[in-house]
Design an enzyme around this catalytic site. Structure first.
Site, PDB file in Angstrom:
ATOM      1  N   PHE A 140     -56.622 -41.563  33.442  1.00 34.06           N
ATOM      2  CA  PHE A 140     -57.682 -41.813  32.458  1.00 34.06           C
ATOM      3  C   PHE A 140     -58.643 -40.615  32.466  1.00 34.06           C
ATOM      4  O   PHE A 140     -59.086 -40.176  33.527  1.00 34.06           O
ATOM      5  CB  PHE A 140     -58.415 -43.103  32.831  1.00 34.06           C
ATOM      6  CG  PHE A 140     -59.338 -43.606  31.771  1.00 34.06           C
ATOM      7  CD1 PHE A 140     -58.856 -44.352  30.709  1.00 34.06           C
ATOM      8  CD2 PHE A 140     -60.694 -43.333  31.831  1.00 34.06           C
ATOM      9  CE1 PHE A 140     -59.716 -44.827  29.731  1.00 34.06           C
ATOM     10  CE2 PHE A 140     -61.557 -43.797  30.853  1.00 34.06           C
ATOM     11  CZ  PHE A 140     -61.069 -44.547  29.793  1.00 34.06           C
TER      12      PHE A 140
ATOM     13  N   ASP B 175     -58.023 -45.722  41.866  1.00 30.61           N
ATOM     14  CA  ASP B 175     -58.781 -46.362  40.799  1.00 30.61           C
ATOM     15  C   ASP B 175     -58.044 -47.639  40.395  1.00 30.61           C
ATOM     16  O   ASP B 175     -56.875 -47.590  39.981  1.00 30.61           O
ATOM     17  CB  ASP B 175     -58.918 -45.404  39.609  1.00 30.61           C
ATOM     18  CG  ASP B 175     -59.886 -45.938  38.556  1.00 30.61           C
ATOM     19  OD1 ASP B 175     -60.013 -47.183  38.450  1.00 30.61           O
ATOM     20  OD2 ASP B 175     -60.485 -45.129  37.834  1.00 30.61           O
TER      21      ASP B 175
ATOM     22  N   TYR C 122     -65.482 -54.640  33.516  1.00 28.29           N
ATOM     23  CA  TYR C 122     -65.448 -55.214  32.165  1.00 28.29           C
ATOM     24  C   TYR C 122     -64.058 -55.366  31.579  1.00 28.29           C
ATOM     25  O   TYR C 122     -63.916 -55.793  30.444  1.00 28.29           O
ATOM     26  CB  TYR C 122     -66.329 -54.398  31.206  1.00 28.29           C
ATOM     27  CG  TYR C 122     -66.044 -52.906  31.150  1.00 28.29           C
ATOM     28  CD1 TYR C 122     -64.947 -52.418  30.466  1.00 28.29           C
ATOM     29  CD2 TYR C 122     -66.877 -51.995  31.792  1.00 28.29           C
ATOM     30  CE1 TYR C 122     -64.681 -51.059  30.420  1.00 28.29           C
ATOM     31  CE2 TYR C 122     -66.624 -50.639  31.749  1.00 28.29           C
ATOM     32  CZ  TYR C 122     -65.521 -50.169  31.063  1.00 28.29           C
ATOM     33  OH  TYR C 122     -65.255 -48.827  31.027  1.00 28.29           O
ATOM     34  N   LYS C 123     -63.023 -55.008  32.349  1.00 24.70           N
ATOM     35  CA  LYS C 123     -61.654 -55.171  31.841  1.00 24.70           C
ATOM     36  C   LYS C 123     -61.120 -56.538  32.277  1.00 24.70           C
ATOM     37  O   LYS C 123     -61.591 -57.554  31.807  1.00 24.70           O
ATOM     38  CB  LYS C 123     -60.805 -53.998  32.312  1.00 24.70           C
ATOM     39  CG  LYS C 123     -61.242 -52.694  31.627  1.00 24.70           C
ATOM     40  CD  LYS C 123     -60.556 -51.468  32.173  1.00 24.70           C
ATOM     41  CE  LYS C 123     -61.062 -50.240  31.410  1.00 24.70           C
ATOM     42  NZ  LYS C 123     -60.791 -48.986  32.133  1.00 24.70           N
TER      43      LYS C 123
ATOM     44  N   ARG D  39     -50.841 -50.508  22.320  1.00 19.15           N
ATOM     45  CA  ARG D  39     -51.071 -51.044  23.655  1.00 19.15           C
ATOM     46  C   ARG D  39     -51.506 -52.512  23.584  1.00 19.15           C
ATOM     47  O   ARG D  39     -52.415 -52.844  22.830  1.00 19.15           O
ATOM     48  CB  ARG D  39     -52.159 -50.198  24.329  1.00 19.15           C
ATOM     49  CG  ARG D  39     -52.311 -50.450  25.803  1.00 19.15           C
ATOM     50  CD  ARG D  39     -53.270 -49.444  26.398  1.00 19.15           C
ATOM     51  NE  ARG D  39     -54.638 -49.698  25.966  1.00 19.15           N
ATOM     52  CZ  ARG D  39     -55.716 -49.414  26.698  1.00 19.15           C
ATOM     53  NH1 ARG D  39     -55.575 -48.853  27.884  1.00 19.15           N
ATOM     54  NH2 ARG D  39     -56.922 -49.655  26.244  1.00 19.15           N
TER      55      ARG D  39
HETATM   56  C1  PLP Z   1     -61.662 -47.992  31.927  1.00 18.61           C
HETATM   57  C2  PLP Z   1     -61.511 -46.945  32.949  1.00 18.61           C
HETATM   58  C3  PLP Z   1     -62.624 -46.256  33.422  1.00 18.61           C
HETATM   59  C4  PLP Z   1     -63.984 -46.537  32.831  1.00 18.61           C
HETATM   60  O1  PLP Z   1     -64.987 -45.787  33.387  1.00 18.61           O
HETATM   61  P1  PLP Z   1     -66.511 -46.076  32.965  1.00 18.61           P
HETATM   62  O2  PLP Z   1     -67.288 -45.283  33.909  1.00 18.61           O
HETATM   63  O3  PLP Z   1     -66.710 -47.558  33.070  1.00 18.61           O
HETATM   64  O4  PLP Z   1     -66.663 -45.675  31.552  1.00 18.61           O
HETATM   65  C5  PLP Z   1     -62.447 -45.312  34.414  1.00 18.61           C
HETATM   66  N1  PLP Z   1     -61.221 -45.058  34.915  1.00 18.61           N
HETATM   67  C6  PLP Z   1     -60.125 -45.710  34.483  1.00 18.61           C
HETATM   68  C7  PLP Z   1     -58.785 -45.414  35.066  1.00 18.61           C
HETATM   69  C8  PLP Z   1     -60.238 -46.662  33.481  1.00 18.61           C
HETATM   70  O5  PLP Z   1     -59.153 -47.304  33.022  1.00 18.61           O
END
Ligand code: PLP
Length: 436
Positions: free
Chosen positions: A130, A199, A224-225, A395
């Site tokens: 990401f 992560d 939030y996911k 997705r």
């Molecule tokens: C959604 C996601 C993030 C989100 O990071 P924020 O700091 O909340 O914007 C980070 N890393 C991964 C791998 C994600 O899927």
């Protein structure tokens, strides 16, 4: 053997997790396949947030830091989350964002790795990680004169050389839903003297995770996911106890101090994971996150993460089978591994380049837009335009807490109709928006 709508209804009727759906405020007429991006609101969240605002804040005011236990909310939520990720008590705090927590743990990991062996100058990650993870790592490497090395998944093993300090990976890939074997990859990294940062943004609440079992070093993840904590919900951070007391993290604010209310001019880090806090916490947001975590606590008596995982795999297996059976001949491919051991809780479809309107692009974006107009909410992730190895992606996230088998049937039926009618080719579905 083909599956029918009746079969799907029968599976829903037998689903031991079915009752959990009632805990969510799902809008009518929507099949929500985007819980991997923004989870659905737990019904309890609105009343909980109202109570925090009206009673704890408006009425009890500053006393609530003590009387409503605001002060230790990051630790209490961390303890509630810990079993979902194989962490022990007092090893997790819920705080800040995933990006910020990554900065803290990657800094600490680099400090430890480089104190132990100063010649290690590289951070290894995946090119398709990401982007925010890569951006944070790039910034940190730049600040410290280190090198960020990006590889493809099959190149990771060969990249674990003696000049590498930290291997930073996302457990479940956001684009493809492919999942790493955390224990095996961690063992390979450790054998080469390398620390690991995992992560769990697409793992926590989605797949069983065992950080301590894998012997991982550092971990972060998103609120939030799949945890359904609300937009911008606080994220979480875990550090293995063998590392937690060894270094300050760089954002050494007063909430990570051993005695914040002593107001001393010098910084003394709190023992353990509390030092990974920085400043005053967003209590209203943490309270909403708690409602998301409460659903997982309730799921414990129904089989917990093991039952959720079994249902998630059944849902994604069904989606793959139905798409292949009912949507054949429309240029769709599968980016997500079929092997259960390598699959997260999402299914990503590819579409051939040149299959878009007038042979332009893949048409994947427009198909997703046409589905959204029908109430089937997934999302689109852009590929590299047919120049390399990443196709455009449709997705679909599958959250077993609130999705059923009939939802999967209906989603595929909408996809079939969108493709067969050619309705995705309409101009309105081919215009792009700021947030995809
Ligand atoms: C959604 C996601 C993030 C989100 O990071 P924020 O700091 O909340 O914007 C980070 N890393 C991964 C791998 C994600 O899927």
């Amino acid at each position: 053997m083909t599956t029918t709508l009746q079969d799907c209804r029968a599976r829903d009727a037998q689903d031991p997790l079915r009752a959990l759906r009632d805990r969510f405020a799902l809008p009518p007429g929507v099949i929500y396949l985007d819980g991997n991006s923004l989870g659905v609101a737990p019904k309890a969240a609105a009343a909980r947030v109202a109570d925090v605002v009206n009673r704890e804040w408006a009425t009890d005011l500053i006393q609530s830091w003590n009387t409503a236990s605001w002060f230790d909310l990051p630790q209490r939520l961390g303890n509630q989350l810990a079993p979902l990720i194989g962490a022990g008590p007092n090893e997790v705090v819920c705080t800040d964002t995933t990006s910020i927590n990554l900065y803290k743990v990657l800094s600490a990991a680099l400090n430890i790795a480089r104190e132990d062996s100063p010649t290690r100058k590289r951070v290894v990650s995946e090119r398709s990680n990401f982007p925010t993870d890569l951006y944070i790592a790039e910034g940190l490497c730049k600040e410290r004169g280190l090198e960020l090395v990006l590889v493809e998944p099959e190149e990771i093993a060969a990249a674990l050389t003696s000049d590498v300090a930290v291997l930073m990976l996302t457990h479940v890939n956001y684009r493809t839903g492919a999942m790493h074997d955390m224990a095996a990859v961690t063992a390979a990294a450790h054998a080469a003297g390398i620390l690991t940062v995992w992560d769990l943004a697409h793992s926590a609440g989605a797949v069983p995770v065992d950080l301590n079992g894998a012997g991982a070093d550092f971990s972060i993840g998103c609120g939030y996911k799949y945890l359904n904590g609300g937009p911008g919900a606080p994220a979480f951070v875990w550090v293995h106890p063998r590392h937690a007391d060894r270094f300050w993290q760089p954002l050494s604010g007063w909430w990570g101090h051993a005695a914040p209310f002593a107001f001393t001019p010098d910084y003394q880090p709190a023992p353990g994971i509390t030092r990974y806090l920085c400043g005053t916490q967003p209590i209203i947001s943490l309270s909403a996150l708690q409602c998301g975590l409460d659903v997982f606590t309730a799921a414990q008596s129904l089989g917990g993460m093991a039952a959720l995982r079994a249902k998630s795999l059944a849902l994604t297996d069904l989606f793959i089978a139905l798409v292949e059976e009912r949507c054949a001949g429309h240029g769709l491919g599968l980016a997500t591994p079929r092997d259960h051991a390598q699959r997260g809780s999402q299914v990503c479809l590819t579409r051939d380049e040149g299959a878009g309107v007038n042979g332009q692009g893949s048409g994947a974006y427009a198909i997703v837009q046409a589905l959204i107009a029908r109430g089937v909410i997934g999302d689109f992730r852009k590929g590299d335009g047919g120049t390399g190895r990443h196709n455009d992606i449709l997705r679909f996230g599958f959250t077993p807490l609130y999705l059923g088998f009939e939802d999967v049937w209906n989603a595929v039926e909408h996809l079939r109709q969108v493709l067969e009618s050619g309705e995705w080719q309409k101009a309105e579905f081919n215009q792009t928006h700021a947030v995809t």
